[in-house]
Design an enzyme around this catalytic site. Structure first.
Site, mmCIF file in Angstrom:
data_model
loop_
_atom_site.group_PDB
_atom_site.id
_atom_site.type_symbol
_atom_site.label_atom_id
_atom_site.label_comp_id
_atom_site.label_asym_id
_atom_site.label_seq_id
_atom_site.Cartn_x
_atom_site.Cartn_y
_atom_site.Cartn_z
ATOM 1 N N CYS A 119 -0.101 3.995 2.441
ATOM 2 C CA CYS A 119 0.249 3.617 3.816
ATOM 3 C C CYS A 119 1.666 4.088 4.155
ATOM 4 O O CYS A 119 1.907 4.643 5.241
ATOM 5 C CB CYS A 119 0.168 2.104 3.991
ATOM 6 S SG CYS A 119 -1.481 1.397 3.852
ATOM 7 N N CYS A 141 0.834 -1.213 0.000
ATOM 8 C CA CYS A 141 0.000 0.000 0.000
ATOM 9 C C CYS A 141 0.866 1.260 0.000
ATOM 10 O O CYS A 141 1.438 1.639 1.040
ATOM 11 C CB CYS A 141 -0.930 -0.032 1.216
ATOM 12 S SG CYS A 141 -1.832 1.499 1.508
#
Length: 261
Positions: free
Chosen positions: A34, A31
């Protein structure tokens, strides 16, 4: 930022949040947003003297824990206080927005008198929320926090912040209940046994003695005929909502609350 897993979650997140707020990021290696949010969190942690703990959980390695925390996607970040999440966001926040999120999490336990938090909040956190609120994408969340704060010290200011929360807001229900709670603060002394309890609850609330407030409101509702007076029930519901679903007193008095409502 420390990394936790299913075996260390209780010690590092739940137990630790009784000492100071814990900002927990749910993330995954694949991700990109993230990783960007992790950098922002670490930058804020390094450059701002906030009394918080930050931590991360890899959801790919801890799927059951992520599901238990109702995390359906990443990045997702929660603020834990006294064992429970009191605020959260899903989209990555900027440094500016993240500092507001943290300050809100720092103010929450002091405004609502969590027993595990004994120090007073810094006034600059409150001032910064007020000054920055118009620029925040989470404006309505912080309006509600400020309304709770000023409920005790400046009722007019509290009402002003409540009035800035639109009807379509997710905070609308809380806005209505806090507005209802102002009716309790207008109770005058009377020989009526129910009103006496309401008057005692009013005075306890004014002093932020929340446990006594709860007890007096419960007593008033046990004595009251709902067909005669609506205020005791309305005040108890409003006070419960004011504290928030995860407040320690709502957990403590949940059975008695259910018995009288």
């Amino acid at each position: 930022m420390k990394q936790v897993n299913s075996s260390t979650f209780y010690q590092e997140i739940i137990k630790a949040s009784y000492q100071q707020p814990v900002i927990l990021q749910f993330w995954a290696p694949w991700c990109g947003p993230c990783h960007a949010l992790t950098d922002t969190i670490q930058h804020v942690e390094s450059n701002y003297p906030f009394p918080i703990t930050t931590a991360g959980i890899d959801v790919d390695q801890n799927t059951d824990l992520a599901l238990d925390q109702k995390v359906m996607g990443v990045p997702h970040t929660k603020a834990f206080v006294s064992g429970y999440p009191i605020d959260q966001f899903s989209d990555p926040l900027s440094e500016f927005e993240l500092t507001l999120f943290i300050q809100n999490a720092l103010l929450w336990p002091y405004i609502l008198r969590y027993s595990h938090y004994t120090e007073n909040p810094e006034n600059k956190w409150i001032e910064n929320l007020e000054q920055s609120i118009e620029r925040s994408s989470r404006k309505e969340v912080y309006l509600l926090t400020l309304a709770r704060h000023y409920f005790f010290t400046d009722p007019d200011k509290s009402r002003k912040f409540l009035g800035m929360i639109p009807d379509q807001s997710d905070q609308m229900e809380d806005r209505l209940f806090i507005t209802d709670l102002f009716a309790l603060m207008e109770v005058q002394y009377s020989d009526d046994p129910v009103i006496k309890k309401m008057w005692a609850a009013k005075n306890s609330l004014a002093k932020k003695n929340f446990e006594s407030t709860y007890q007096f409101l419960l007593q008033a509702n046990r004595m009251n005929d709902p067909s005669t007076q609506e205020l005791p029930k309305m005040a108890l519901l409003a006070f419960r909502q004011f504290l928030g679903a995860t407040h320690e007193l709502n957990r403590k008095y949940s059975t008695q609350f259910s018995q009288v409502i």
